[in-house]
Structure formats: structure tokens, C-alpha cells
Write a protein that holds these residues in place. Structure first.
Motif, PDB file in Angstrom:
ATOM      1  N   ALA A  45       0.963  -1.236   0.044  1.00 23.08           N
ATOM      2  CA  ALA A  45      -0.069   0.026   0.018  1.00 23.08           C
ATOM      3  C   ALA A  45       0.821   1.391  -0.235  1.00 23.08           C
ATOM      4  N   ALA A 167       4.866  -3.009   9.519  1.00 22.69           N
ATOM      5  CA  ALA A 167       3.693  -1.888   9.554  1.00 22.69           C
ATOM      6  C   ALA A 167       3.772  -0.919  10.120  1.00 22.69           C
ATOM      7  N   VAL A 266      -3.122  -8.848   3.914  1.00 25.05           N
ATOM      8  CA  VAL A 266      -3.195  -7.407   4.683  1.00 25.05           C
ATOM      9  C   VAL A 266      -3.746  -6.466   3.720  1.00 25.05           C
ATOM     10  N   SER A 267      -3.789  -6.631   2.237  1.00 26.39           N
ATOM     11  CA  SER A 267      -4.215  -5.990   1.343  1.00 26.39           C
ATOM     12  C   SER A 267      -5.678  -5.851   1.312  1.00 26.39           C
ATOM     13  N   HIS A 270      -7.444  -4.869   4.161  1.00 21.51           N
ATOM     14  CA  HIS A 270      -7.637  -3.431   3.991  1.00 21.51           C
ATOM     15  C   HIS A 270      -8.872  -2.931   3.250  1.00 21.51           C
ATOM     16  N   ALA A 276      -4.348  -1.566   8.375  1.00 19.84           N
ATOM     17  CA  ALA A 276      -3.384  -2.266   7.857  1.00 19.84           C
ATOM     18  C   ALA A 276      -2.658  -2.850   9.056  1.00 19.84           C
TER      19      ALA A 276
END
Length: 426
Positions: A45, A167, A266-267, A270, A276
Motif C-alpha cells: 500500500a 507495518a 493485509v491488502s 484493508h 493495515a
């Protein structure tokens, strides 16, 4: 007097067999290697926001990384036979440091391919699962399956437990900060590897842990030509159906773990409104449960037919992936906690039984053979890392990717059930 002494004598001198020290340092190196490889998935991201690169473009760089991570493995295993574990792993860590550090200067997508794709991919590939097979094959007779499970768990846990840190660093200080941290950590591990890992038990005047005096397990036997041996072994094992069955199942294993969950979880979370950092924390929790699951898998591998273990692992993983799309939400619901625990226990549990089957079917060539089978794992992971990104770009969600992975896991279970029992002696 012989340079090798019994395990009893070794323990009486220091109270701890050197094999456990070698395994402990290998554990640290594997934790680091897996953490280094996982960073691009968390930075997807931030890279998209700063450079405007699509998910497919960034996924392609991750694909190069995971593909090289697998393809370099059999050659690294053979080079460890030729030049020694310490030299290969130390050079690999330097490559990782170079690749991670140079990313802070990149401005174009092809530079991401070269740094995180090429340099980091080759570096971590030299410290991948065949490294585990080499350590356990040389240094352990007793508890070999259990140690395989522990070292395998180190790889998975390192990849996932570091994700919240990465992160948080990216969120507070930008994506360049975790890149520099990775470079520094890679260099910090080099002295540990150089001073505490030895290539063979005989180098320290002992036999492998659990081996009888006079045993040939772990005795230095230099192999001619690293790369040549890797190719020679490949030419031999491809003639055996068991190789294709193991490689096919392990390719699907890579698709459903590193390639899909490791790169896109994670994406995907999200996309459903989950922060995230929260999603990275869930991925880290998967790694925590994977430690328990993989160690348990190593314990079971010493006691249960490895073929049946693989059937169970792939079947259960496929079921969990089929229900995952319904579990995503802005907040973490109890059903998602259940998935994290269940999937985590199964994450890399396939490695100990696969290593055991390689040893049973391919004998002394087992570590190199596993290197090639692990290469298929990473080919599958590369396909999933790129393919899931394309699915996300075209359809706007990852739902189809989860369903495809679940169906392929059922196929992996069938392939594992088709493996014949190994002959009595190889």
C-alpha cells in the motif's frame, strides 16, 4: 585417536551437544531470512500510494522474489555441500542487506524488481528450507523430525511475527525505515553464523546427535561441483513419480501460503475497511500459532505416516480458505479469530513430512531433492502473488483467488494420497 567421539563424551565435557547450538543459530538465521522476504507484502500500500504502481506491478516484484527464493534453493543446498554452510549463509545475508538497503534510492518499478526481487530473493533463497534439511540431516539422528519442525516454524514465524513491526515503522516513518532496519539486521546475523555454525559434527570432534560412535551420519563427504550436483540430482529424481507428486502438492502449498496469504492478506483485509496494522497483527498471530503447529507436525512426523499427514493438512487448509471471504470485516470478529488459529496451526505444517518423504525416497540426495521440490513451492507462490494481484485489479476484490486456492488444496490432498510407501532402503 579418532577425531570423532561419542555423544556421551561430548555431553560430559560441556553438558550440551553442539548440535543444539548449531540448531539455535540456524533458528535465528531462518527467523531473519523469512522476515526479510516478507517485507514487500506489507509495503504494498505505501509503495502504491507514493509511486502509483499497481497491485499487479508490485505483485510481480514479489513474484520475482519468491520465484528466486525457490529456484536458488537446490543450488544453495549443493553449494553448502561443496563450500560449507557458513560461507553460503554469510554471503546470503550480505546480499539481503545490499538489496534491502538499496531500495531507499529507487524511483522506478524495475529497481524494485532488482532489489527486493533479485538480490533479496537470491539471499533468502540460500537460507530456505533446504538449509533446514542440511542442518537436520548432518547434525541429528534422534529428534530429527522435531528439530525439522522447530526450524521450519522459525521460517514461518519470522516472516509473520515481524510484520506488525514493519507495518508500524512504515506507518510512522515511511516505507524506507523498515528497509534500512532489514539491512542492519541482516548484517548483524553474519557474525553469529560465522562463529557458531560448523559444517559437520566431525569439525567439532563429535558425532551427530543420537548417532552411535562410528556412524557415518554427519561425516564430511565433500560433493564434487555444487551446481553440477544440483542438476545431476534433478536428472535422477525427475524419473521417479514420487517427485512429481511431492512437487505438485508443494507448489499448491506455496500458492496457498506465501503467495496468497503472505502477500495479499493485509491488502485484502484493508479492502474491507480493516486498518493495515490490525491486519498485519492477525498475520503475525498466524505465525505464532504456526510455531506450535509446525513443531507438533515434526513430532507427528516421527510417529505417523507422512503421506497421511499431508492429506490431512492440505484438506483442512482448503476448507479454511473457502470460508475466508465471508470472514473479512472492518473489525476482527470471533470467526476471524477462529480462522487465524486454525489456519496458523496448518501454515507450514507440510514441511516436516515432506522433508521426511524426500529423505526416505531419495536417500543422501534428500536435501538437494527437497531443494527442487521447494523450488516448485516458490513457483506456485510466485504465480499466486502475481495472479491474485491481477484478480484484485480486474475484479476489485480477492474473492476468486481464495476460492481457487481452496480447490487446489483439495487436489494437493489427492496427490499426497497417491504417493507410494518408500522402499525399505534407498
Amino acid at each position: 585417536m579418532s577425531t570423532r567421539v561419542s555423544n556421551t563424551a561430548a555431553r560430559s565435557r560441556g553438558g550440551l551437544h553442539p548440535a543444539w547450538i548449531v540448531a539455535a543459530v540456524a533458528f535465528v538465521a531462518l527467523v531473519g531470512a523469512a522476515a526479510f522476504r516478507s517485507v514487500p507484502g506489507v509495503l504494498m500500500a505505501p509503495l502504491h500510494d507514493e509511486f502509483g504502481w499497481s497491485h499487479g506491478t508490485i505483485g510481480a516484484a514479489v513474484s520475482v522474489n519468491v520465484l528466486l527464493y525457490g529456484l536458488i534453493s537446490p543450488f544453495a543446498a549443493a553449494l553448502m555441500d561443496r563450500f560449507g554452510i557458513r560461507r553460503v549463509v554469510a554471503c546470503a545475508l550480505v546480499l539481503v542487506a545490499a538489496g534491502a538497503g538499496l531500495t531507499v534510492f529507487m524511483t522506478q518499478a524495475w529497481q524494485l524488481m532488482v532489489t527486493w526481487g533479485l538480490l533479496v530473493g537470491v539471499g533468502v533463497g540460500s537460507m530456505s528450507m533446504p538449509f533446514v534439511a542440511t542442518i537436520t540431516g548432518r547434525w541429528f539422528v534422534k529428534q530429527r523430525g522435531l528439530v525439522t519442525g522447530v526450524l521450519t516454524a522459525a521460517g514461518a514465524a519470522g516472516q509473520l511475527v515481524f510484520l506488525p513491526l514493519v507495518a508500524a515503522l512504515a506507518n510512522d516513518h515511511g516505507w524506507r525505515a523498515p528497509s534500512l532496519v532489514v539491512a542492519g539486521l541482516a548484517l548483524a546475523v553474519v557474525p553469529l553464523v560465522w562463529f557458531f555454525i560448523r559444517d559437520y559434527p566431525g569439525d567439532m570432534g563429535v558425532t551427530a546427535y543420537g548417532a552411535e560412535p562410528g556412524s557415518t551420519v554427519g561425516v564430511r563427504n565433500p560433493a564434487p561441483g555444487g551446481a553440477l550436483r544440483a542438476l545431476t540430482v534433478l536428472g535422477t529424481i525427475v524419473r521417479k513419480p514420487v517427485f512429481w507428486l511431492l512437487a505438485g502438492g508443494f507448489a499448491i502449498c506455496g500458492m496457498s501460503t506465501n503467495g496468497l496469504i503472505g502477500t495479499h492478506f493485509v491488502s485484502a483485509a484493508h479492502d474491507h475497511g480493516m486498518p493495515a496494522t490490525t491486519a498485519a497483527g492477525l498475520l503475525a498471530l498466524i505465525g505464532v500459532f504456526d510455531v506450535a503447529g509446525t513443531i507438533a507436525s515434526g513430532w507427528f512426523t516421527d510417529r505417523v505416516d507422512s503421506r497421511y499427514l499431508l492429506v490431512a493438512y492440505y484438506s483442512l487448509r482448503g476448507l479454511s480458505l473457502l470460508i475466508l471471504p465471508a470472514l473479512f470485516a472492518p473489525d476482527v470478529e470471533p470467526s476471524m479469530w477462529a480462522f487465524v488459529i486454525f489456519y496458523g496451526l496448518d501454515w507450514i505444517a507440510t514441511v516436516p513430512p515432506t522433508v521426511a518423504l524426500c529423505r526416505a525416497h531419495f536417500g543422501d540426495d534428500g536435501p538437494v531433492a527437497f531443494g527442487w521440490i521447494f523450488a516448485s513451492h516458490q513457483v506456485g507462490a510466485a504465480i499466486a502473488a502475481f495472479g491474485a494481484g491481477v484478480i484484485r485489479d480486474v475484479q476489485g476484490s480477492y474473492t476468486l483467488a481464495w476460492y481457487i486456492a481452496g480447490g487446489l488444496c483439495a487436489l494437493a490432498a489427492v496427490l499426497s494420497l497417491s504417493i507410494r510407501r518408500a522402499p525399505a532402503a534407498v
